[in-house]
Design a protein around this motif. Structure first.
Motif, PDB file in Angstrom:
ATOM      1  N   VAL A 130      60.678  50.445 -12.608  1.00  0.00           N
ATOM      2  CA  VAL A 130      59.334  51.037 -12.603  1.00  0.00           C
ATOM      3  C   VAL A 130      59.076  51.789 -13.902  1.00  0.00           C
ATOM      4  N   ALA A 131      60.096  52.494 -14.397  1.00  0.00           N
ATOM      5  CA  ALA A 131      59.938  53.226 -15.658  1.00  0.00           C
ATOM      6  C   ALA A 131      59.647  52.267 -16.803  1.00  0.00           C
ATOM      7  N   ILE A 188      52.440  45.248  -7.970  1.00  0.00           N
ATOM      8  CA  ILE A 188      53.589  46.138  -7.747  1.00  0.00           C
ATOM      9  C   ILE A 188      53.169  47.434  -7.049  1.00  0.00           C
ATOM     10  N   GLY A 189      51.921  47.505  -6.581  1.00  0.00           N
ATOM     11  CA  GLY A 189      51.512  48.530  -5.645  1.00  0.00           C
ATOM     12  C   GLY A 189      50.945  49.808  -6.192  1.00  0.00           C
ATOM     13  N   GLY A 190      51.098  50.073  -7.501  1.00  0.00           N
ATOM     14  CA  GLY A 190      50.696  51.373  -8.007  1.00  0.00           C
ATOM     15  C   GLY A 190      51.702  52.431  -7.572  1.00  0.00           C
ATOM     16  N   HIS A 191      51.651  53.602  -8.203  1.00  0.00           N
ATOM     17  CA  HIS A 191      52.653  54.625  -7.897  1.00  0.00           C
ATOM     18  C   HIS A 191      52.576  55.079  -6.452  1.00  0.00           C
ATOM     19  N   TYR A 242      50.137  62.324   0.158  1.00  0.00           N
ATOM     20  CA  TYR A 242      50.219  62.157  -1.298  1.00  0.00           C
ATOM     21  C   TYR A 242      49.275  61.054  -1.769  1.00  0.00           C
ATOM     22  N   THR A 243      49.169  59.968  -1.012  1.00  0.00           N
ATOM     23  CA  THR A 243      48.255  58.878  -1.356  1.00  0.00           C
ATOM     24  C   THR A 243      46.815  59.386  -1.405  1.00  0.00           C
ATOM     25  N   SER A 284      47.444  54.028 -10.927  1.00  0.00           N
ATOM     26  CA  SER A 284      46.982  54.039  -9.535  1.00  0.00           C
ATOM     27  C   SER A 284      46.812  52.616  -9.026  1.00  0.00           C
ATOM     28  N   GLY A 285      47.282  52.380  -7.815  1.00  0.00           N
ATOM     29  CA  GLY A 285      47.189  51.070  -7.197  1.00  0.00           C
ATOM     30  C   GLY A 285      45.993  50.944  -6.273  1.00  0.00           C
ATOM     31  N   PRO A 286      45.962  49.899  -5.457  1.00  0.00           N
ATOM     32  CA  PRO A 286      44.794  49.654  -4.592  1.00  0.00           C
ATOM     33  C   PRO A 286      44.563  50.758  -3.572  1.00  0.00           C
TER      34      PRO A 286
END
Length: 631
Positions: free
Chosen positions: A542-543, A568-571, A487-488, A432-434
């Protein structure tokens, strides 16, 4: 250079000193515990040290297993104990106590130790041969003292190998006869093969690859060199597949099998020579993924040369295979240290394993790496890339359904209490990103009152919504972006509380499917040259980050640094960005943006990953070796 302190009176005709030297030890002799303690203090703090009874009789490979395995700080076999630098203090303390006890204790006859059995406790401070030095049996007494201190002493399973400390000439003669009765090299070669492997690997590769591993060991090759050779061979195979010619694809299939032979050989070489390392485990795991996905790209390029665009199938295969792996990783991390970890489904599985033939059937239907690569190689050589990918997708989809359904059933019937460590590992795997964190933060207290199935249910709903919207609406519309916003929010709610629920291990796989599936759907909808190859590159980058997270957790090295995940932002951040790019750019511009994003993510995660693993290797991180489920 490691040092072996040989204690007690030398035995005429004994080969123990030469055997220790052949294993790379500098051998020093001590006649008493005081002498042994002095020699121990003189060994450099950064060196491995072993204490070995001069009366030891056994196979050289028993000594190798007990004294040279780099994975364990403390290890012992009958008549010998060893410590790596990080456990030197424990060994020094035990030695000091034995020396102190020997100074005041009466002499006691030495106690024989049976082959391949843990050392029996001996009276503290006993001396031998009436010398009052206490050197006889010192190694076993130290091992017993370490156990009493609560130190974790590794004792390898010697099987048919002999390791004994005979107390008299008759027992010595019997021990020597037992050594002569077992082929040390045959045992060593057999033990080089992974205990649990797939059918194809066990019966079609390992019977000869282990001999190749021995050949490599005798020529001084390292497992990392063989791993690199396997990667190079697979990349050449991918290049041959990319030609699109009949001779090229036949050569590709043959080279892919050759690469797999080398892939088996590197692990067998590591077991044969006990050359385990943190860097080696990472290279082996990382290169396996790089080889397979590079080969997918080669097949797609070759098909494109012949006028058949199969990039959607190639990317779909990579997405499915990566999601399969994260299911494995998440389930194992959620349950490997759980307490009360029982399930009637798991008990049934154990009973089926006892039937013999069902073991191989169940290993084959999950398409482990051996069966999978053999199938790909054969189909490449005799059919077309499209057929190869279709069969691969069908087989992997069946395998994924079978394994995931079984694990869901186990989780629902399992009575287990999951640990904080498991919850942390699942949170790290979630990536999880920011944005997700910002959503989760104010919901943490309220989320604790929600039902246990909330996290996977919300993650699944959000993932299905964003992928379906991207796949079913036209390229360039606002709907995928709106779905990504929802989704976020869903992904933040899913991780708002610790992931300790029975099905919470499904959260990371749902997140992977959402991100990768959205990229695949939008690239396919763009319907311009280069969009799907660019998407393939982005998903691969990403993988790699997600696999790297897994290997760090497996190696007890922790998750990647928080700044990397944020950078890199999180998924959820990447999913939102990609849908925004699709809404704001033309299809051609979207392709260019995917390419730039793929390169940027790849550079950031590769540089940080390589820096970390090389630093860990140089810093003496504990050696690891993966003996788990076939990939």
């Amino acid at each position: 250079m490691p040092t072996a302190i040989l204690t007690g009176q030398p035995v005429p005709g004994s080969s123990i000193e030469s055997e220790l030297r052949s294993l790379g030890f500098d051998v020093r002799s001590a006649t008493g515990t005081a002498d042994a303690e002095t020699l121990l203090a003189r060994v450099p703090a950064g060196d491995r040290v072993a204490v070995v009874d001069a009366r030891f009789v056994g196979h050289p490979h028993a000594l190798r297993l007990g004294l040279t395995d780099p994975r364990f700080p403390l290890a012992a076999i009958p008549g010998a104990v060893t410590a790596r630098p990080e456990a030197r203090q424990d060994l020094t303390r035990a030695m000091a106590r034995e020396n102190s006890a020997c100074g005041a204790a009466p002499a006691v006859p030495a106690t024989p130790v049976t082959p391949a059995a843990p050392p029996a406790p001996a009276p503290a401070g006993h001396a031998a041969d009436g010398a009052g030095t206490g050197a006889e049996g010192l190694a076993d007494r130290i091992a017993t003292a370490l156990d009493a201190d609560g130190a974790e002493v590794y004792r390898p399973d010697l099987g048919s190998l002999v390791a004994a400390v005979p107390a008299d000439p008759q027992a010595r003669n019997e021990a020597r006869q037992a050594v002569a009765g077992v082929d040390d090299e045959a045992v060593r070669l057999k033990s080089a093969v992974k205990a649990r492997d797939g059918f194809f690997t066990t019966f079609f590769i390992s019977p000869y690859s282990r001999h190749l591993a021995r050949w490599c060991a005798r020529r001084g090759l390292t497992p990392n060199q063989v791993t690199t050779a396997s990667l190079v061979t697979a990349l050449i195979a991918a290049g041959c597949a990319a030609t699109g010619t009949r001779s090229g694809v036949v050569a590709a299939g043959v080279l892919l099998i050759a690469s797999f032979v080398l892939d088996c050989t590197d692990g067998q070489l590591a077991r044969y020579s006990l050359q385990y390392s943190t860097l080696g485990a990472w290279l082996d795991a990382t290169f396996d993924r790089a080889k397979e996905y590079a080969y997918y790209a080669g097949l797609a390029l070759g098909a494109a040369r012949g006028g058949d665009d199969v990039w959607t199938l190639a990317l779909g295969a990579m997405v499915l295979q990566t999601c399969r792996h994260v299911v494995d990783f998440s389930f194992n991390e959620a349950n490997h240290d759980a307490t009360g970890n029982t399930s009637p489904t798991a008990a049934l599985s154990g009973r089926l394993d006892g039937l013999g033939w069902t073991v191989w059937v169940r290993r084959m239907i999950v398409l482990p790496i051996g069966e999978r690569w053999a199938m790909i190689a054969v189909l490449t050589a005799v059919t077309t890339p499209r057929i190869t990918f279709v069969v691969l997708l069908v087989g992997c989809a069946f395998a994924a359904t079978y394994t995931t359904a079984g694990r869901v059933l186990r989780s629902l019937t399992r009575k287990a209490t999951r640990t904080d460590r498991a919850a942390t590992a699942l949170a790290d795997l979630a990536d999880s990103g920011p944005l997700g964190e910002a959503v989760a933060r104010p919901l943490r207290e309220r989320a604790r009152r929600l039902p246990g199935f909330t996290a996977p249910a919300v993650a699944l709903t959000g993932a299905a919504a964003v992928v379906a919207t991207a796949a079913l609406t036209g390229f360039g519309g606002p709907w995928p972006l709106l779905a990504a916003l929802a989704y976020t929010a869903a992904s933040g709610l899913a991780v708002a509380r610790p992931l300790k629920g029975s099905l919470d291990w499904l959260v990371p796989p749902f997140f992977r499917a959402a991100e990768y599936g959205t990229v695949l759907a939008l690239a396919a909808r763009a319907d311009v040259p280069g969009a799907l190859p660019a998407a393939f590159g982005l998903v691969a980058a990403v993988a790699y980050h997600h696999y790297d997270t897994v290997y760090r957790i497996r190696g007890n090295a922790g998750a990647p640094p928080h700044w990397l995940v944020r950078a890199i932002g999180g998924h959820e951040g990447r999913t939102l960005l990609i849908t925004a790019l699709a809404a704001l750019l033309t299809a051609s511009q979207f392709t260019d943006a995917l390419t730039v994003l793929a390169v940027a993510v790849a550079l950031v995660v590769l540089v940080e990953s390589i820096r970390f693993w090389v630093a860990a290797h140089r810093g003496g991180a504990p050696a690891v070796h993966d003996e788990g489920e076939p990939a």
